[in-house]
Design an enzyme around this catalytic site. Structure first.
Site, PDB file in Angstrom:
ATOM      1  N   GLY A  28      39.479 -52.553 -40.592  1.00  0.00           N
ATOM      2  CA  GLY A  28      39.571 -53.607 -41.418  1.00  0.00           C
ATOM      3  C   GLY A  28      41.139 -54.398 -41.240  1.00  0.00           C
ATOM      4  O   GLY A  28      41.668 -54.388 -40.164  1.00  0.00           O
ATOM      5  N   ILE A  30      44.117 -53.393 -42.206  1.00  0.00           N
ATOM      6  CA  ILE A  30      45.402 -52.599 -41.792  1.00  0.00           C
ATOM      7  C   ILE A  30      44.826 -51.884 -40.285  1.00  0.00           C
ATOM      8  O   ILE A  30      45.620 -51.623 -39.506  1.00  0.00           O
ATOM      9  CB  ILE A  30      45.363 -51.410 -42.707  1.00  0.00           C
ATOM     10  CG1 ILE A  30      46.157 -51.846 -43.869  1.00  0.00           C
ATOM     11  CG2 ILE A  30      46.558 -50.659 -42.115  1.00  0.00           C
ATOM     12  CD1 ILE A  30      46.285 -50.862 -45.138  1.00  0.00           C
ATOM     13  N   ASP A  50      34.203 -47.290 -38.197  1.00  0.00           N
ATOM     14  CA  ASP A  50      34.046 -48.183 -39.150  1.00  0.00           C
ATOM     15  C   ASP A  50      32.647 -48.441 -39.438  1.00  0.00           C
ATOM     16  O   ASP A  50      31.924 -48.893 -38.360  1.00  0.00           O
ATOM     17  CB  ASP A  50      35.020 -49.535 -39.022  1.00  0.00           C
ATOM     18  CG  ASP A  50      34.950 -50.340 -40.384  1.00  0.00           C
ATOM     19  OD1 ASP A  50      33.895 -50.470 -40.966  1.00  0.00           O
ATOM     20  OD2 ASP A  50      36.358 -50.475 -40.859  1.00  0.00           O
ATOM     21  N   ASN A  58      37.009 -62.222 -43.466  1.00  0.00           N
ATOM     22  CA  ASN A  58      37.844 -61.457 -42.883  1.00  0.00           C
ATOM     23  C   ASN A  58      38.806 -62.083 -41.848  1.00  0.00           C
ATOM     24  O   ASN A  58      39.721 -61.606 -41.465  1.00  0.00           O
ATOM     25  CB  ASN A  58      37.104 -60.219 -41.899  1.00  0.00           C
ATOM     26  CG  ASN A  58      36.074 -59.564 -42.935  1.00  0.00           C
ATOM     27  OD1 ASN A  58      35.028 -58.997 -42.524  1.00  0.00           O
ATOM     28  ND2 ASN A  58      36.463 -59.128 -44.271  1.00  0.00           N
ATOM     29  N   LYS A  74      32.837 -54.159 -36.569  1.00  0.00           N
ATOM     30  CA  LYS A  74      34.166 -54.321 -36.709  1.00  0.00           C
ATOM     31  C   LYS A  74      34.731 -53.340 -35.596  1.00  0.00           C
ATOM     32  O   LYS A  74      35.680 -53.691 -34.872  1.00  0.00           O
ATOM     33  CB  LYS A  74      34.527 -53.960 -37.940  1.00  0.00           C
ATOM     34  CG  LYS A  74      34.495 -54.831 -39.258  1.00  0.00           C
ATOM     35  CD  LYS A  74      35.133 -54.804 -40.532  1.00  0.00           C
ATOM     36  CE  LYS A  74      35.256 -55.855 -41.157  1.00  0.00           C
ATOM     37  NZ  LYS A  74      35.890 -55.641 -42.643  1.00  0.00           N
ATOM     38  N   ASN A 120      38.587 -47.615 -49.682  1.00  0.00           N
ATOM     39  CA  ASN A 120      37.686 -47.076 -50.827  1.00  0.00           C
ATOM     40  C   ASN A 120      38.159 -45.780 -51.133  1.00  0.00           C
ATOM     41  O   ASN A 120      38.332 -44.996 -50.138  1.00  0.00           O
ATOM     42  CB  ASN A 120      36.319 -47.240 -50.764  1.00  0.00           C
ATOM     43  CG  ASN A 120      35.540 -46.526 -49.799  1.00  0.00           C
ATOM     44  OD1 ASN A 120      35.490 -45.185 -49.880  1.00  0.00           O
ATOM     45  ND2 ASN A 120      35.565 -46.810 -48.646  1.00  0.00           N
ATOM     46  N   CYS A 160      48.535 -33.409 -51.041  1.00  0.00           N
ATOM     47  CA  CYS A 160      47.211 -33.933 -50.365  1.00  0.00           C
ATOM     48  C   CYS A 160      46.839 -35.268 -51.234  1.00  0.00           C
ATOM     49  O   CYS A 160      47.422 -35.442 -52.527  1.00  0.00           O
ATOM     50  CB  CYS A 160      46.121 -33.060 -50.090  1.00  0.00           C
ATOM     51  SG  CYS A 160      45.194 -32.981 -51.625  1.00  0.00           S
ATOM     52  N   CYS A 175      26.372 -50.972 -74.934  1.00  0.00           N
ATOM     53  CA  CYS A 175      25.889 -51.910 -76.181  1.00  0.00           C
ATOM     54  C   CYS A 175      26.756 -53.213 -75.837  1.00  0.00           C
ATOM     55  O   CYS A 175      26.153 -54.234 -76.194  1.00  0.00           O
ATOM     56  CB  CYS A 175      25.859 -51.285 -77.286  1.00  0.00           C
ATOM     57  SG  CYS A 175      27.584 -50.451 -77.587  1.00  0.00           S
TER      58      CYS A 175
END
Length: 717
Positions: A28, A30, A50, A58, A74, A120, A160, A175
């Site tokens: 993407g 980066i 990817d 994009n 990609k 993500n 990590c 609700c």
């Protein structure tokens, strides 16, 4: 290419760049910049993976892609574009998910370094675990608007990705979503749930129908019953209304007396996805049902139902594709109805083409799906008098999108490749984390480095020697299937977990298909999984093993059924916490009493005096010193309160000493004095680079600068 030209790199690094094998995860914003930098630096053996395809949005920041590439992979297009810089490079592209079982630990072991350019959390966690198990250095990077970050993750050397807790994603009570939305995001979440009810994977907790079990609604019903009059609807009235409508949460027809209840998806099919019928059900009849829950609207503004016929009269066209293209305009109610009808037509056509139990998946880049959510969210916002948003804004909120800045991506990618050079040369001390910021910090730094490499967290549930977590869970309401899907896979990001009870060798979950299907519907309590039981969870694919300590609690209606706790002290009951606080207070009181008595003896000559001369300021006790921490500045401000007791010296560090120089001593730098009638403030000023090396000094200044008071100087060696 840089590595092909002698003298650009040191000879050792030049050879390392030519021979190294590198994996780039993500193509993407980066990832494109990283791949370009690697190829131009001279790396010739690169693999990139990817799953995503190129969207029109994009193109403003992912410069390896052009308009003719929209809709293509990609990873593959990035490979083709990068080869134009260096046709001799060997680049392999995978159009696939990095979490696929095709890419195990052995796949990662063949690389010298892995560069992560993901967007993500789930994928980041997976790559983190795979690199730890393969013992391959991972360079993790990410951006959020104008902010960026690059850090090294290496087993046994650094922390990590999961060593530090991450902020939980925002969630809302069911609700609130179904009955009483008050923010645009509530309406957007409701619209996404509606999409899933009609076309996607339907979940019980994504029910969009009015919630008659809402505590506020029940209060209304009870009060109406006690009054004995009509007025607001009782639960019986609400139940009767509900019987007339399709059931949201049931997948099968249920014979309920004389009424056969069907789910929303089946009902919509039987209506042939008629736009007017569905619109009236969701935005008129359901709203009227909510209005019957009178107590909900005692302190809230009541919603206003809308009718399809009043928006798009009979004979008026509801197909206007130009409206949906106006992404930055806030659509009118009539335009929302038109977009709703058009999107519903496209989605239903796609859904009916699917075979078997296949469903549609909501994607922010899928135009009909995005149009449907934007239109439904704005209609619901209108009904509840909430600010409506443009399609562009709704897309950002629905897709959890943080605007990406091309320059931030480029800077972050550049630092990632520089860190790659450090890793190849094993210069670990130079691999400290770097943060990119929008504004200069007090040291005039735009790129702010960490002081050192943070070590592994000994309590980490992934990279510690004995990974373990405590799971607060309602064992009386959580099934084994939910333990697997909601806890192990969605929350702990396992791929194919196996779970057993070591004490009894009972297998609860197996990654082997069909082995534990007969017990997956049982509650944990039915399988004797109760408070204090320890489970062993194992993911063979990730080579990850985890102890899970069960801590039962009775969840309230709107509470989450489970919570993962990293530290055992968080499980301490409130009563025990209060008791411990009281014990600490008692100890502090006793300590203060002893100090007071000692000071009295000293004042009466019964003890040794600790000060050699008169004090220039009334110093506070150590517990009275407020230390304000700032990531960008190391200066400290000590605020001292006036006391009637004798002086107590607070030693901030073992390198701090106190001297009483002669009055004629020269001061290096004047202190900043804040005038106050009751307080003395001393500021410790940091030494500057231009001044000669030596101890940092500061002047303690008292408001009453009488000649009899000497100047006290604090030296920091």
């Amino acid at each position: 290419m840089a590595a092909a030209i002698d003298g650009v790199f040191p000879p050792t690094l030049q050879e390392l760049v030519k021979k190294s094998k590198v994996l780039v995860v993500g193509a993407g914003g980066i990832g494109c910049e990283v791949l370009k930098n690697l190829v131009l630096s001279g790396f010739t053996d690169i693999e990139i993976i990817d799953l995503d395809t190129i969207d029109l949005s994009n193109l403003n920041r992912q410069f390896l892609f052009h308009r003719e590439h929209v809709g293509k992979s990609k990873a593959r297009v990035a490979r083709e574009s990068a080869l134009s810089f260096n046709p001799d490079a060997k680049i392999i592209a995978y159009h696939d998910s990095v979490t696929s079982t095709d890419y195990g630990v052995n796949f990662y072991k063949k690389f010298d370094v892995v560069l992560s350019a993901l967007d993500n959390r789930a994928a980041r966690i997976h790559v983190n675990r795979m690199c730890l198990n393969a013992d391959v250095p991972l360079i993790e990077s990410g951006t959020a608007g104008y902010s960026g970050q690059v850090e090294l993750i290496k087993r046994s050397l650094t922390q990590c990705y999961e060593c530090t807790p991450k902020e939980k994603q925002r969630s809302f009570p069911g609700c609130t979503i179904r009955n009483t939305p008050s923010e645009p995001i509530h309406c957007i979440v409701w619209a996404k749930h509606l999409f899933n009810q009609l076309f996607g994977e339907s979940l019980d907790d994504e029910d969009i129908s009015p919630d008659a079990a809402d505590p506020d609604a029940q209060d209304a019903a009870v009060s109406a019953d006690s009054d004995g009059a009509g007025g607001d609807a009782t639960p019986k009235v609400v139940a009767k209304e509900a019987e007339k409508e399709p059931s949201e949460g049931k997948e099968d027809d249920i014979d309920n007396g004389n009424v056969v209840r069907i789910n929303t998806r089946q009902w919509a099919k039987e209506c042939n996805y008629d736009a007017g019928t569905l619109f009236n059900k969701f935005f008129n009849e359901d709203i009227n049902c909510l209005l019957q829950m009178g107590n909900l609207w005692l302190t809230r503004r009541a919603p206003v139902p809308v009718q399809w016929d009043t928006l798009l009269a009979e004979g008026k066209s509801d197909d206007n594709p130009e409206i949906a293209k106006q992404h930055h305009k806030v659509w009118t109610l009539e335009e929302c109805a038109s977009v709703f009808a058009s999107a519903l037509k496209d989605l239903s056509a796609s859904f009916l083409k699917l075979e078997g139990d296949d469903t549609l998946s909501w994607d922010k880049d899928d135009q009909p799906a995005m149009d449907f959510v934007a239109a439904c969210a704005n209609v619901r916002s209108y009904i509840f008098n909430i600010e409506r948003k443009s399609r562009f804004e709704i897309k950002s909120m629905a897709g959890n999108i943080i605007p990406a800045i091309a320059t931030t991506n480029a800077i972050t990618a550049g630092i990632s490749v520089l860190r790659t050079f450090n890793v190849l040369e094993a210069k670990w001390a130079q691999c400290i984390t770097v943060y990119a910021r929008l504004r200069l910090n007090p040291r005039n730094q735009f790129l702010v480095p960490d002081a050192c490499l943070p070590g592994p967290n000994p309590d980490c549930s992934v990279c510690s020697k004995d990974p373990a977590i405590t799971l607060k869970i309602d064992t009386k309401r959580m099934t084994i299937r939910e333990l697997r899907d909601e806890v192990l896979i969605k929350t702990l990001n396992m791929v194919k977990p196996d779970v057993e009870v070591p004490l009894t060798s009972t297998v609860l979950l197996s990654s082997e298909e069909g082995e534990t299907d007969d017990i997956e519907g049982k509650l944990l309590s039915e399988m004797n999984i109760v408070d204090g039981v320890i489970l062993k969870a194992d993911d063979f694919f990730q080579n990850y093993e985890l102890r899970i300590i069960i801590s039962h609690f009775d969840a309230e209606r709107e509470d989450n059924l489970f919570e993962v706790v990293a530290q055992a002290k968080q499980l301490q009951p409130k009563e025990e916490e209060q008791d411990k606080e009281k014990e600490v207070e008692k100890k502090e009181d006793k300590k203060e009493d002893l100090e007071k008595s000692a000071k009295k003896r000293s004042a009466n000559g019964g003890g040794d005096a600790t000060d050699e001369g008169p004090s220039t300021s009334k110093r506070s006790k150590p517990t009275d010193v407020d230390v304000v921490e700032d990531d960008d500045d190391d200066d400290c401000l000590l605020i001292e309160e006036d006391e009637d007791e004798a002086d107590t010296v607070a030693v901030a560090t073992d390198k701090l000493s106190v001297q009483s120089p002669p009055k004629s001593g020269t001061k290096r730098k004047p202190s900043e004095v804040i005038e106050d009638d009751d307080e003395d403030i001393t500021e410790i000023l940091d030494s500057s680079d231009e001044e000669p090396a030596g101890p940092t000094k500061c002047k303690r200044t008292r408001l009453d600068d009488s000649p009899s008071n000497p100047i006290e100087v604090i030296n920091i060696d």
